[in-house]
Design a protein around this motif. Sequence first.
Motif, mmCIF file in Angstrom:
data_model
loop_
_atom_site.group_PDB
_atom_site.id
_atom_site.type_symbol
_atom_site.label_atom_id
_atom_site.label_comp_id
_atom_site.label_asym_id
_atom_site.label_seq_id
_atom_site.Cartn_x
_atom_site.Cartn_y
_atom_site.Cartn_z
ATOM 1 N N ASP A 2 -2.237 7.904 -11.062
ATOM 2 C CA ASP A 2 -2.578 6.546 -10.865
ATOM 3 C C ASP A 2 -1.585 6.082 -9.935
ATOM 4 O O ASP A 2 -0.283 5.940 -10.607
ATOM 5 N N LEU A 3 -1.692 5.817 -8.706
ATOM 6 C CA LEU A 3 -0.718 5.637 -7.786
ATOM 7 C C LEU A 3 -0.354 4.086 -7.627
ATOM 8 O O LEU A 3 0.248 3.698 -6.493
ATOM 9 N N THR A 4 -0.843 3.164 -8.680
ATOM 10 C CA THR A 4 -0.704 1.840 -8.591
ATOM 11 C C THR A 4 1.018 1.330 -8.207
ATOM 12 O O THR A 4 1.305 0.617 -7.324
ATOM 13 N N HIS A 5 1.746 1.898 -8.743
ATOM 14 C CA HIS A 5 3.105 1.788 -8.877
ATOM 15 C C HIS A 5 3.622 1.821 -7.396
ATOM 16 O O HIS A 5 4.632 1.327 -6.733
ATOM 17 N N ALA A 6 3.314 2.822 -6.838
ATOM 18 C CA ALA A 6 3.696 3.626 -5.652
ATOM 19 C C ALA A 6 3.485 2.744 -4.658
ATOM 20 O O ALA A 6 3.872 2.466 -3.378
ATOM 21 N N THR A 7 1.854 2.361 -4.578
ATOM 22 C CA THR A 7 1.565 1.534 -3.450
ATOM 23 C C THR A 7 1.936 0.208 -3.437
ATOM 24 O O THR A 7 2.206 -0.513 -2.337
ATOM 25 N N GLU A 8 2.217 -0.268 -4.707
ATOM 26 C CA GLU A 8 2.925 -1.744 -4.924
ATOM 27 C C GLU A 8 4.158 -1.485 -4.306
ATOM 28 O O GLU A 8 4.837 -2.594 -3.659
ATOM 29 N N TRP A 9 5.023 -0.361 -4.509
ATOM 30 C CA TRP A 9 6.520 -0.295 -3.893
ATOM 31 C C TRP A 9 6.332 -0.528 -2.427
ATOM 32 O O TRP A 9 7.166 -1.183 -1.690
ATOM 33 N N VAL A 10 5.453 0.198 -1.767
ATOM 34 C CA VAL A 10 5.289 0.073 -0.067
ATOM 35 C C VAL A 10 5.000 -1.212 -0.007
ATOM 36 O O VAL A 10 5.425 -1.689 1.160
ATOM 37 N N ALA A 11 3.950 -1.659 -0.492
ATOM 38 C CA ALA A 11 2.989 -3.024 -0.153
ATOM 39 C C ALA A 11 4.503 -4.202 -0.136
ATOM 40 O O ALA A 11 4.433 -4.880 0.598
ATOM 41 N N ARG A 12 5.246 -4.147 -1.033
ATOM 42 C CA ARG A 12 6.166 -4.948 -1.430
ATOM 43 C C ARG A 12 6.986 -5.161 0.073
ATOM 44 O O ARG A 12 7.728 -6.145 0.275
ATOM 45 N N ARG A 13 7.667 -3.717 0.327
ATOM 46 C CA ARG A 13 8.653 -3.758 1.243
ATOM 47 C C ARG A 13 8.003 -4.324 2.836
ATOM 48 O O ARG A 13 8.696 -4.705 3.671
ATOM 49 N N VAL A 14 6.492 -3.984 3.058
ATOM 50 C CA VAL A 14 6.049 -4.267 4.062
ATOM 51 C C VAL A 14 5.801 -5.960 4.254
ATOM 52 O O VAL A 14 6.177 -6.518 5.042
ATOM 53 N N ASP A 15 5.364 -6.529 2.853
ATOM 54 C CA ASP A 15 5.272 -7.826 2.851
ATOM 55 C C ASP A 15 6.378 -8.403 3.207
ATOM 56 O O ASP A 15 6.530 -9.698 3.755
ATOM 57 N N ALA A 16 7.616 -8.020 2.817
ATOM 58 C CA ALA A 16 9.006 -8.742 2.848
ATOM 59 C C ALA A 16 9.496 -8.478 4.171
ATOM 60 O O ALA A 16 10.659 -9.118 4.590
ATOM 61 N N GLY A 17 8.795 -7.700 5.035
ATOM 62 C CA GLY A 17 9.496 -7.368 6.479
ATOM 63 C C GLY A 17 10.568 -6.211 6.432
ATOM 64 O O GLY A 17 10.942 -5.899 7.511
ATOM 65 N N ALA A 18 10.680 -5.550 5.502
ATOM 66 C CA ALA A 18 11.560 -4.397 5.425
ATOM 67 C C ALA A 18 11.098 -3.196 6.466
ATOM 68 O O ALA A 18 11.810 -2.610 7.153
ATOM 69 N N TYR A 19 9.643 -3.111 6.371
ATOM 70 C CA TYR A 19 9.034 -2.223 7.276
ATOM 71 C C TYR A 19 8.041 -3.106 8.029
ATOM 72 O O TYR A 19 7.248 -3.881 7.459
ATOM 73 N N PRO A 20 7.763 -2.808 9.318
ATOM 74 C CA PRO A 20 6.953 -3.320 10.033
ATOM 75 C C PRO A 20 5.435 -2.948 9.712
ATOM 76 O O PRO A 20 4.455 -3.828 9.788
ATOM 77 N N ASN A 21 5.273 -1.749 9.223
ATOM 78 C CA ASN A 21 3.902 -1.427 8.583
ATOM 79 C C ASN A 21 4.225 0.101 7.889
ATOM 80 O O ASN A 21 5.427 0.478 8.053
ATOM 81 N N ALA A 22 3.551 0.637 7.579
ATOM 82 C CA ALA A 22 3.450 1.826 6.800
ATOM 83 C C ALA A 22 2.395 2.581 6.441
ATOM 84 O O ALA A 22 1.230 2.093 6.352
ATOM 85 N N VAL A 23 2.450 4.175 6.372
ATOM 86 C CA VAL A 23 1.323 4.732 5.674
ATOM 87 C C VAL A 23 2.165 5.703 4.642
ATOM 88 O O VAL A 23 3.110 6.356 4.669
#
Length: 318
Positions: A2-23
């Motif tokens: 279950d990778l929910t927590h990992a994907t949420e970790w990345v999504a939060r940082r993209v949404d906050a502008g810390a990352y312009p995008n990510a894979v």
Amino acid sequence: MDLTHATEWVARRVDAGAYPNAVLGIADSSGIVSIEAFGGASADDHFPLFSITKPIVALAALRLIEEGKLAGGTPLTDAVPEFTGVRPDPVVLDHLVSHTAGMVEPGLDAPLRDSLLAPGRRFIAGKITAYSSIAYEGVAALIEHAGGSPWADQTLTNIARSGAEGFTFDAESSRHVPAGLQAHPFDWERFITLAHPGAGLFGRAADLLAVGSALLRDDGTLVQPVTNEWMRRPRTTGLPRLEPFTEDRPVEWGFSWNLPRDPALLTADSFGHGGWNGTQFMVTPSRDRCLVLLTSVIAPPGQHNPDLTGLINAVNAA
């Protein structure tokens, strides 16, 4: 898994502008488990990998070690005789891949061979550890000398054994020019002409996941099991450390691999490498996990990339 927590970790940082995008990519020993793109990136995008280049190149050197054509103690002067006049102390392959060679470090956009042969040293080889990218110009020279063909060709041919056929030194493969470059004294256009053996690769999540999966299977696809163990033995235990990996950033170095020794990590056997622009490649044998994070934003001068402990723990706990 279950990778929910990992994907949420990345999504939060993209949404906050810390990352312009990510894979974000995850694999185990059987192959790719998941690849998810964020912020307009595509799962199949090539990204600049910067220092993740180092262990990919080092795997070609390890192949030559298995063939008896190189050794950890092979002197740099075997491939670059002119280095004899540069330093009084011997510098060998193991120094170059473990950041203990004491090279005077230029910028990543500086001429490679001229920089390798620049006079002076930071310290006697093997006595201190200080991060070095120019050392990989020496690694590349040794690969080319021992293998009898261009080092980049050997690197790409070797890594393709894992099924990773997308690695390239061609910047035209990627639409992700790093954000934040303008704050640094760095010439991107000059850098991408160098095919830098310590920082110049471009690749996709699937390419790195293929490498990680092969190393987890430990079936000889890339290196033999005995080499897989040997390359992860610490080379820097007890040595003084210079920036940027001082005591507040606990890490040991193996044969090119970063061996994190952070008590905040849930695992003690993870190994991998990160890149200047926030990329991360981490393999954890005890959890049968490989994590890849691709993005492209460079921290302001004097600052480090974001701490990825939470992401690594979320993947390994999944």
